[in-house]
Design an enzyme around this catalytic site. Sequence first.
Site, short mmCIF file in Angstrom:
data_model
loop_
_atom_site.label_atom_id
_atom_site.label_comp_id
_atom_site.label_asym_id
_atom_site.label_seq_id
_atom_site.Cartn_x
_atom_site.Cartn_y
_atom_site.Cartn_z
CE LYS A 98 8.90 15.36 -19.70
NZ LYS A 98 8.68 15.50 -21.16
N PRO B 162 20.28 14.35 -20.49
CG PRO B 162 19.89 13.45 -22.61
CD PRO B 162 19.93 13.08 -21.15
CB ALA C 216 16.65 15.43 -24.12
N GLY C 217 13.55 16.77 -24.00
CA GLY C 217 12.17 16.35 -23.72
C GLY C 217 12.12 15.31 -22.61
CG LEU C 218 14.87 12.67 -22.02
CD1 LEU C 218 16.35 12.28 -22.13
CD2 LEU C 218 14.01 11.40 -21.94
N GLY D 144 14.82 17.02 -17.58
CA GLY D 144 15.97 17.01 -16.65
C GLY D 144 15.97 18.16 -15.66
N GLY D 145 15.79 19.38 -16.14
CA GLY D 145 15.80 20.56 -15.26
C GLY D 145 14.64 20.50 -14.27
CB SER D 146 11.08 19.54 -14.69
OG SER D 146 10.87 20.48 -15.71
CG ASP E 94 7.60 19.00 -18.14
OD1 ASP E 94 6.40 19.07 -18.44
OD2 ASP E 94 8.52 18.93 -18.99
#
Length: 285
Positions: free
Chosen positions: A11, A96, A99-101, A103-105, A138
């Site tokens: 996201k 990555p 990163a604020g993307l 990923g783990g969520s 998230d």
Amino acid sequence: MTTLLEPAFAKVNLTLDVLGRRPDGYHDLRSVFQTVSVRDDLALDIGTGKPWRLQCSKEGIPCDERNLAWKAAKLFCELAKVEPEGLEIRITKRIPSEAGLGGGSADAAAVLRALNRHYGSPFSVGALAEIGAQVGSDVPFCVLGGTAMVEGRGERLRPLPPIPECFFVICKPDFSSSTPELYRQLDAQPIACRPDHRAMEAAILAGDLAAITRSVRNVFDDVVSAAHPEVGGIKSVFRTYGGMCAELTGSGSAIFTIVPSFEYAAVICDMLRGQYSNLFIGKSV
Ligand code: C5P
């Protein structure tokens, strides 16, 4: 044994406002989240007959119950009262970390979606998002995906219409920021420029990409840019080569721009490739 395959999309935050500190120490947010096609891929083997196992294609990611994907699987099985009799989660990691993307969520949400489907959908999407909220802030959005207004700690979601077709270029510099420290910095000083959510919603409802990009704003951007001058360098490449905005996502350290076509995205990546290896092109999903 059954193998379930599920994509996990990243996201970006088209907007991100931090509204205030709550009694529990967390902060209330208001943010427009957007799913992008940069993805991890998950494979879940159900019924391995062995102890639970998690494998990840990238080093440095916890491969045990600390991983959000594992937590999500455990919580799902408890709440759905199912026993997979051995579970293996394999993650092909591209998004990555730090990163604020999200990923783990995204991985956790993919696990919830895949297990829910496998076990005959005991939970609605809304109920699954509520389960996700117990795993991470998230995760509820990642269960839902698309474009949505997100409030509270991330548990209040309001779907918005999809944004017009466009491409995202995402650059993740090598530094990472401490999220709690960034929240502390925001608490310590007045926020100069907040996102205009009314303008952003109106732009999304009108399907006006130029207006959407004009309303992109993240309150973490100023503090992270001030501490890391290289953010300014990346943004200036985005702007020079046709990027319609240039902003941090989440608490960073990835920075994104939006462009109208793949050709623009490819040129921007070419210009940054010498200096940065973590570069991604994605579409809105
Ligand atoms: O959600 P995440 O684990 O990334 O959050 C890390 C830290 O950021 C939290 O422990 C908290 O200090 C801060 N945080 C916050 N308000 C939020 C989300 C995170 O204060 N809504």
